[in-house]
Design an enzyme around this catalytic site. Structure first.
Site, PDB file in Angstrom:
ATOM      1  N   GLY A 195       0.783  -1.239   0.000  1.00  0.00           N
ATOM      2  CA  GLY A 195       0.000   0.000   0.000  1.00  0.00           C
ATOM      3  C   GLY A 195       0.810   1.282   0.000  1.00  0.00           C
ATOM      4  N   LYS A 198     -16.899 -13.538  -9.336  1.00  0.00           N
ATOM      5  CA  LYS A 198     -16.331 -12.179  -9.439  1.00  0.00           C
ATOM      6  C   LYS A 198     -17.460 -11.148  -9.587  1.00  0.00           C
ATOM      7  CE  LYS A 198     -12.549 -11.539 -12.032  1.00  0.00           C
ATOM      8  NZ  LYS A 198     -11.365 -10.807 -11.562  1.00  0.00           N
ATOM      9  N   MET A 254      -4.189  -7.126  -6.898  1.00  0.00           N
ATOM     10  CA  MET A 254      -3.688  -8.280  -7.643  1.00  0.00           C
ATOM     11  C   MET A 254      -4.785  -9.111  -8.318  1.00  0.00           C
ATOM     12  SD  MET A 254      -0.575  -7.721  -7.176  1.00  0.00           S
ATOM     13  CE  MET A 254       0.357  -9.187  -7.551  1.00  0.00           C
ATOM     14  N   ARG A 255      -5.833  -8.454  -8.771  1.00  0.00           N
ATOM     15  CA  ARG A 255      -6.911  -9.172  -9.455  1.00  0.00           C
ATOM     16  C   ARG A 255      -7.259  -8.471 -10.751  1.00  0.00           C
ATOM     17  NH1 ARG A 255      -9.823 -12.709  -6.655  1.00  0.00           N
ATOM     18  NH2 ARG A 255      -8.811 -12.969  -4.656  1.00  0.00           N
ATOM     19  N   LEU A 256      -7.657  -9.242 -11.728  1.00  0.00           N
ATOM     20  CA  LEU A 256      -8.178  -8.625 -12.951  1.00  0.00           C
ATOM     21  C   LEU A 256      -9.541  -8.035 -12.650  1.00  0.00           C
ATOM     22  CD1 LEU A 256      -7.295 -11.191 -15.773  1.00  0.00           C
ATOM     23  CD2 LEU A 256      -6.278  -8.942 -15.363  1.00  0.00           C
ATOM     24  N   ASN A 258      -4.649   2.164 -13.387  1.00  0.00           N
ATOM     25  CA  ASN A 258      -3.709   1.245 -12.729  1.00  0.00           C
ATOM     26  C   ASN A 258      -2.298   1.790 -12.893  1.00  0.00           C
ATOM     27  OD1 ASN A 258      -2.802  -1.169 -11.425  1.00  0.00           O
ATOM     28  ND2 ASN A 258      -2.152  -1.939 -13.422  1.00  0.00           N
ATOM     29  N   HIS A 285       1.735   0.507 -13.090  1.00  0.00           N
ATOM     30  CA  HIS A 285       2.527  -0.698 -13.335  1.00  0.00           C
ATOM     31  C   HIS A 285       4.008  -0.328 -13.344  1.00  0.00           C
ATOM     32  CE1 HIS A 285       3.307  -4.723 -14.730  1.00  0.00           C
ATOM     33  NE2 HIS A 285       4.140  -4.224 -15.626  1.00  0.00           N
TER      34      HIS A 285
HETATM   35  C1  GRF Z   1       3.637  -1.154  -7.390  1.00  0.00           C
HETATM   36  O1  GRF Z   1       4.943  -1.376  -7.866  1.00  0.00           O
HETATM   37  C2  GRF Z   1       2.663  -1.032  -8.529  1.00  0.00           C
HETATM   38  O2  GRF Z   1       3.240  -0.500  -9.679  1.00  0.00           O
HETATM   39  C3  GRF Z   1       2.268  -2.462  -8.786  1.00  0.00           C
HETATM   40  O3  GRF Z   1       2.228  -3.059  -7.521  1.00  0.00           O
HETATM   41  C4  GRF Z   1       3.107  -2.374  -6.645  1.00  0.00           C
HETATM   42  C5  GRF Z   1       2.316  -1.991  -5.446  1.00  0.00           C
HETATM   43  O4  GRF Z   1       3.119  -1.467  -4.428  1.00  0.00           O
HETATM   44  N1  GRF Z   1       1.030  -2.530  -9.498  1.00  0.00           N
HETATM   45  P1  GRF Z   1       2.430  -0.838  -3.145  1.00  0.00           P
HETATM   46  O5  GRF Z   1       1.475  -1.875  -2.563  1.00  0.00           O
HETATM   47  O6  GRF Z   1       1.716   0.400  -3.574  1.00  0.00           O
HETATM   48  O7  GRF Z   1       3.556  -0.545  -2.200  1.00  0.00           O
END
Ligand code: GRF
Length: 193
Positions: A16, A69, A94-96, A111, A113
Site C-alpha cells: 500500500g 467475481k 492483484m486481481r483482474l 492502474n 505498473h
Molecule cells: C507497485 O509497484 C505497482 O506498480 C504495482 O504493484 C506495486 C504496489 O506497491 N502494481 P504498493 O502496494 O503500492 O507498495
C-alpha cells in the site's frame, strides 16, 4: 461557494505504499480529491494499517466468500456509487477487473505498473526487466480494461540505469517515481471527469 471535492477509491492487495503516497499528496494539499474508501481483497494486508492511520474507511473482502467475481464486484460497485466515487485507482491490486466494474466505471479505473508497458506486463515486472538486462526502466499509468496491464496508456516516466545498479536500488527508484507520478496523473484525470 467552495467547490465540491471529487471522491476516489483506491484498491490494493499488499503493502500500500502507492495508496499512502496518494493520501500524503492530499494531506499536503497537492492533490484535490478525497479518498473515501480503500478496497482490499486481503483483509490482513499492510495497506489496511495505513488506512487506519489515516482514518480512511476500508472494505475488505475475500473472493472465496462469494460465488463469483460478478457477485463481489457488484457489492463493491454499489458501495462506490453510494459514496459517489468518480475514479478508482488500482495500486497493487492483484486481481483482474471484471465486467461489472468495467461497465459501471467505464474509463474511470486507473492502474499503475512498474515497467514501461507493453514490455513486462504481469507479476514481478521490475525483476523481469532487470533479468532481461534493459538499460531504461520506467513506470506506466494506464486505463484498465479486461486484460492484464493492457489498457490505454495515460502516462509513462523512465530513467537510465548503470550495469552496476542493483535490483534493490532500481526498485527503490521505481517506487519513488510511482509515488511522485500517480498523484499528479490522478489529478489530471479527475480534472477531465
Ligand atoms: C507497485 O509497484 C505497482 O506498480 C504495482 O504493484 C506495486 C504496489 O506497491 N502494481 P504498493 O502496494 O503500492 O507498495
Amino acid at each position: 461557494m467552495k467547490q465540491k471535492t471529487d471522491k476516489i477509491a483506491v484498491f490494493a492487495s499488499g503493502n500500500g505504499s502507492n495508496f499512502e503516497a496518494i493520501v500524503t499528496a492530499i494531506e499536503q494539499g497537492n492533490l484535490q480529491v478525497e479518498v473515501v474508501l480503500l478496497v482490499v481483497d486481503k483483509p490482513q494486508c499492510y495497506a489496511v494499517e495505513r488506512a487506519k492511520n489515516h482514518h480512511i474507511e476500508v472494505f475488505a473482502f475475500q473472493s472465496k466468500n462469494y460465488p463469483s467475481k460478478e457477485a463481489y464486484e457488484t457489492e463493491i460497485a454499489d458501495l462506490l456509487e453510494q459514496k459517489d466515487v468518480k475514479l478508482i485507482a488500482l495500486a497493487g491490486y492483484m486481481r483482474l477487473i471484471g465486467s461489472v466494474l468495467l461497465s459501471r466505471f467505464s474509463k474511470r479505473i486507473l492502474n499503475i505498473h512498474p515497467a514501461l508497458l507493453p514490455a513486462f506486463p504481469g507479476l514481478h515486472a521490475i525483476e523481469q526487466a532487470y533479468n532481461y538486462g534493459v538499460k531504461i526502466f520506467g513506470i506506466t499509468i494506464h486505463y484498465v480494461d479486461a486484460g492484464m496491464d493492457t489498457g490505454e496508456i495515460v502516462a509513462q516516466e523512465c530513467f537510465h540505469v548503470e550495469t552496476s545498479d542493483s535490483l534493490e536500488a532500481i526498485e527503490t527508484r521505481i517506487h519513488a517515481l510511482e509515488h511522485k507520478l500517480y498523484p499528479i496523473v490522478i489529478q489530471q484525470i479527475i480534472n477531465t471527469l
